[in-house]
Write a protein that holds these residues in place. Structure first.
Motif, PDB file in Angstrom:
ATOM      1  N   GLN A   1       0.809  -1.216   0.000  1.00  0.00           N
ATOM      2  CA  GLN A   1       0.000   0.000   0.000  1.00  0.00           C
ATOM      3  C   GLN A   1       0.846   1.272   0.000  1.00  0.00           C
ATOM      4  O   GLN A   1       0.365   2.334  -0.407  1.00  0.00           O
ATOM      5  CB  GLN A   1      -0.924   0.015   1.223  1.00  0.00           C
ATOM      6  CG  GLN A   1      -1.988  -1.059   1.235  1.00  0.00           C
ATOM      7  CD  GLN A   1      -2.960  -0.881   2.396  1.00  0.00           C
ATOM      8  OE1 GLN A   1      -3.146   0.218   2.912  1.00  0.00           O
ATOM      9  NE2 GLN A   1      -3.584  -1.961   2.810  1.00  0.00           N
TER      10      GLN A   1
ATOM     11  N   ASN B   1      -1.566   7.749  -8.864  1.00  0.00           N
ATOM     12  CA  ASN B   1      -2.292   6.710  -8.138  1.00  0.00           C
ATOM     13  C   ASN B   1      -3.642   7.252  -7.687  1.00  0.00           C
ATOM     14  O   ASN B   1      -3.743   7.966  -6.691  1.00  0.00           O
ATOM     15  CB  ASN B   1      -1.471   6.243  -6.922  1.00  0.00           C
ATOM     16  CG  ASN B   1      -2.069   5.012  -6.258  1.00  0.00           C
ATOM     17  OD1 ASN B   1      -3.245   4.708  -6.430  1.00  0.00           O
ATOM     18  ND2 ASN B   1      -1.252   4.295  -5.512  1.00  0.00           N
TER      19      ASN B   1
ATOM     20  N   PHE C   1      -5.899   5.487  -6.549  1.00  0.00           N
ATOM     21  CA  PHE C   1      -6.372   4.593  -5.498  1.00  0.00           C
ATOM     22  C   PHE C   1      -5.807   4.966  -4.129  1.00  0.00           C
ATOM     23  O   PHE C   1      -6.126   4.345  -3.129  1.00  0.00           O
ATOM     24  CB  PHE C   1      -5.962   3.159  -5.857  1.00  0.00           C
ATOM     25  CG  PHE C   1      -6.614   2.087  -5.034  1.00  0.00           C
ATOM     26  CD1 PHE C   1      -7.927   1.730  -5.259  1.00  0.00           C
ATOM     27  CD2 PHE C   1      -5.901   1.429  -4.048  1.00  0.00           C
ATOM     28  CE1 PHE C   1      -8.530   0.731  -4.506  1.00  0.00           C
ATOM     29  CE2 PHE C   1      -6.489   0.439  -3.289  1.00  0.00           C
ATOM     30  CZ  PHE C   1      -7.813   0.084  -3.527  1.00  0.00           C
TER      31      PHE C   1
ATOM     32  N   ILE D   1      -8.008  -6.205  -3.719  1.00  0.00           N
ATOM     33  CA  ILE D   1      -6.589  -6.091  -4.049  1.00  0.00           C
ATOM     34  C   ILE D   1      -5.747  -6.763  -2.966  1.00  0.00           C
ATOM     35  O   ILE D   1      -4.728  -7.402  -3.260  1.00  0.00           O
ATOM     36  CB  ILE D   1      -6.201  -4.618  -4.245  1.00  0.00           C
ATOM     37  CG1 ILE D   1      -6.955  -4.039  -5.449  1.00  0.00           C
ATOM     38  CG2 ILE D   1      -4.695  -4.471  -4.458  1.00  0.00           C
ATOM     39  CD1 ILE D   1      -6.760  -2.559  -5.666  1.00  0.00           C
TER      40      ILE D   1
ATOM     41  N   SER E   1      -1.192  -3.205 -11.093  1.00  0.00           N
ATOM     42  CA  SER E   1      -0.614  -1.873 -11.301  1.00  0.00           C
ATOM     43  C   SER E   1      -1.485  -1.055 -12.239  1.00  0.00           C
ATOM     44  O   SER E   1      -1.692   0.149 -12.035  1.00  0.00           O
ATOM     45  CB  SER E   1       0.808  -1.996 -11.879  1.00  0.00           C
ATOM     46  OG  SER E   1       1.679  -2.591 -10.945  1.00  0.00           O
TER      47      SER E   1
ATOM     48  N   LEU F   1      -4.556   0.154 -10.237  1.00  0.00           N
ATOM     49  CA  LEU F   1      -4.270   1.262  -9.324  1.00  0.00           C
ATOM     50  C   LEU F   1      -4.132   2.593 -10.045  1.00  0.00           C
ATOM     51  O   LEU F   1      -4.334   3.655  -9.453  1.00  0.00           O
ATOM     52  CB  LEU F   1      -2.997   0.967  -8.521  1.00  0.00           C
ATOM     53  CG  LEU F   1      -3.067  -0.231  -7.565  1.00  0.00           C
ATOM     54  CD1 LEU F   1      -1.725  -0.454  -6.882  1.00  0.00           C
ATOM     55  CD2 LEU F   1      -4.151  -0.032  -6.524  1.00  0.00           C
TER      56      LEU F   1
ATOM     57  N   ARG G   1     -12.049   0.577 -12.000  1.00  0.00           N
ATOM     58  CA  ARG G   1     -11.231  -0.339 -11.204  1.00  0.00           C
ATOM     59  C   ARG G   1     -11.994  -1.638 -10.900  1.00  0.00           C
ATOM     60  O   ARG G   1     -11.435  -2.728 -10.977  1.00  0.00           O
ATOM     61  CB  ARG G   1     -10.790   0.338  -9.901  1.00  0.00           C
ATOM     62  CG  ARG G   1      -9.810   1.488 -10.108  1.00  0.00           C
ATOM     63  CD  ARG G   1      -9.161   1.904  -8.798  1.00  0.00           C
ATOM     64  NE  ARG G   1     -10.118   2.444  -7.842  1.00  0.00           N
ATOM     65  CZ  ARG G   1     -10.406   3.733  -7.715  1.00  0.00           C
ATOM     66  NH1 ARG G   1      -9.825   4.633  -8.508  1.00  0.00           N
ATOM     67  NH2 ARG G   1     -11.275   4.149  -6.825  1.00  0.00           N
TER      68      ARG G   1
END
Length: 592
Positions: free
Chosen positions: A231, A254, A256, A496, A523, A526, A534
């Protein structure tokens, strides 16, 4: 050892407990019972005589035997001892006393009444004020509660009560809410994320939270090579220009990043799993093999919890009460029940599923696609649910129940399984299936074993404790594994985690090539900025796992919990646990 503990030890070793009955026993036998010297035994006996517990008559001369006569009320003594053990937190010793084979029936019933009254909601009258306490029995041993390594849903719930994160995901609105941070923002490229911390948030040891604590917590995940390290691996640097601002600079865009779920710890307190310091509504008061005790934190930055203390006791299956949140001494026909109305039944659908996966890091027949097809036809979830009478289960074709409900499940036959086995390279060798501990998991594993036998597959079963699951044992010795994953309230993050977290069996059983393929796809996930995109990409990953038979979905579990109508503030997290900080009881608690 205290006098009453010695006396209890002696009682448990005597063949007779009847008061007034003289029974033959010598100093040597008592010495063995009490694990002390004959000289000390004589001193202890004199003390007991003075206390009126027994009468001791030493045998003098040949043919004269020593006798011991119990004078006290044995039932009352055992009851007092039992309550003392419970008060001291000696849960294991108390259960051993409760289960002692020599315990008279009337005494056993009395102790069981005391035992059952311990659980649920009780009010302890203290010197200053009444303490409202919730006690929950739990059969399984405690696993780690270190936020960097926690891998069990219940322990994750306990951590959420002790520690808070910067922000929190709200599944009802599919958005984020403030927690330790009151606001946040990113740059246009989503490579820089800024969080603005609340002022005046105190840790349990009294110091105020600053950005330095957040930076320390993130670095700790990296230094410890935490399963959650993935993370924070995109973080190139962390900046905290002042105490209440923290900026994360990322290596790649990113979208996410808001899903980052790090339980913030103080930088100035050496970490101890027996004394975790956080900012949550409850502070850790005690953590042993037998008991976790959480006390309300008076300086909590939000509303103080209404409960004063929550205790989770580890008990054996034989001593489970069968209720998670009961109100003792309140029968169904009582006026309290009538006033509050009928009991409240809450149906809880776990987000996640039970599945089987194959160990691609170990040589074996599980690498053979045709063999995996045979296992797929044997592991028919519809038949398993029907034959094992699992009425609250539903067949799974995904980690998400909502997605599984949109699927149809064609029945499989043993003939289809046998046909695929014939196409495989299987030569009758033993295949090791590991599964979780507990009666339910064993029942399911034996069901599959019997079906395997019918077409000639020799399946060897091996149950795992939680400690064994977290060790390298299954990685080295299992060919297949039946496990379950319960996803957290943030479903995207949970999905994830299944693939990226080093604790999950899904991640652990992938070989290097399969992990590289998975990392490449994740990847790309994200980097997507929208949730719908997503989730669609994650569904494709799941379908690939299923099509290539890296993993076989089995079932989703549903639970119906009954709560007393006097309970208020019931809110469940994604693991099915009640948020302790919001729970309270309307006027009805048992006084101890």
């Amino acid at each position: 050892m205290k006098s009453h503990e010695h006396f209890l030890q002696m009682l448990l070793g005597l063949p007779e407990w009847e008061p007034g009955l003289a029974q033959r026993i010598g100093i040597k036998e008592l010495s063995e019972l009490l694990c002390c010297t004959p000289r000390n035994v004589k001193l202890i006996l004199r003390k007991w005589e003075k206390e009126g517990l027994l009468k001791w008559q030493p045998g003098v001369g040949r043919g004269h035997h020593s006798t011991l006569t119990i004078l006290c009320d044995v039932g009352q003594f055992l009851s007092d001892s039992f309550q003392q053990l419970l008060a001291e937190g000696s849960i294991r010793e108390a259960v051993e006393l409760l289960q002692h084979k020599s315990l008279p029936v009337n005494v056993k019933l009395r102790l069981h009444e005391v035992w059952n009254a311990q659980f649920g909601f009780v009010a302890e009258e203290g010197e200053a004020r009444r303490q409202d306490v919730l006690r929950i029995p739990r059969e399984r041993a405690f696993s780690t509660v270190d936020p960097a390594f926690v891998a069990v849903s219940a322990e994750s719930h306990f951590i959420q009560q002790i520690c808070h994160t910067l922000i929190i995901f709200d599944p009802a609105t599919q958005s984020f809410r403030p927690q330790l941070a009151h606001a946040w923002e990113s740059d246009r490229e989503m490579t820089s994320w800024t969080f603005y911390l609340r002022k005046g948030v105190r840790f349990h040891h009294g110091r105020v939270l600053t950005g330095k604590d957040v930076a320390y917590t993130v670095q700790r995940l990296i230094d410890l090579d935490s399963p959650y390290r993935w993370q924070v691996e995109d973080i190139a640097s962390i900046e905290h220009p002042d105490d209440y601002t923290i900026i994360f600079h990322l290596r790649e865009p990113n979208g996410f990043f808001l899903h980052l779920a790090v339980s913030v710890l103080p930088y100035d307190v050496p970490f101890s799993e027996q004394a975790i310091v956080g900012t949550g509504p409850f502070r850790m008061m005690e953590f042993t093999e037998d008991r976790l005790v959480l006390g309300a934190f008076d300086d909590y930055y939000r509303e103080r919890a209404i409960l004063d203390r929550v205790e989770i006791w580890r008990v054996t299956a034989a001593e489970q009460t069968g209720m998670r949140y009961q109100l003792p001494e309140m029968p169904a026909s009582s006026s309290a029940t009538r006033e509050c109305g009928d009991s409240l039944n809450i149906e809880f659908q776990e987000i996640g599923c039970h599945y089987m996966n194959f160990n691609f890091r170990k040589p074996g027949i599980q690498h053979d696609f045709a063999f995996r097809q045979a296992i797929k036809h044997l592991l028919d979830p519809v038949q398993m649910i029907a034959e094992l009478k699992k009425e609250h289960y539903s067949p799974a074709g995904s980690f998400l129940p909502e997605r599984s409900r949109q699927m149809t499940f064609a029945p499989s036959t043993l003939e289809e399984a046998a046909a695929w086995l014939q196409k495989s390279a299987y030569q009758g060798e033993a295949v090791a299936l590991f599964y979780g501990e507990g009666k339910k998991c064993e029942e399911e594993a034996k069901w599959l074993q019997q079906r395997c036998q019918q077409i000639g597959i020799r399946l060897e079963l091996r149950s795992m404790t939680k400690a064994e699951f977290l060790s390298e044992l299954p990685d080295r010795h299992a060919d297949m594994c039946m496990m379950g994953e319960v996803l957290q309230r943030d479903i995207e993050l949970g999905l994830i985690e299944v693939y990226k977290n080093k604790c999950t069996m899904v991640h652990r059983f992938l070989d290097d090539e399969k992990r590289a393929r998975m990392d490449e796809r994740l990847s790309a996930v994200l980097s997507l900025g929208k949730r719908d995109e997503r989730m669609e990409a994650l569904a494709k990953i799941e379908d690939e796992l299923k099509d290539e038979l890296w993993l076989l979905f089995i079932y989703h579990a549903k639970r119906i919990d009954r709560y007393h109508p006097a309970l208020r503030g019931i809110t469940l997290d994604s693991f099915g646990w009640i948020d302790f900080s919001k729970l309270w009881v309307k006027s009805f608690v048992t006084s101890l």
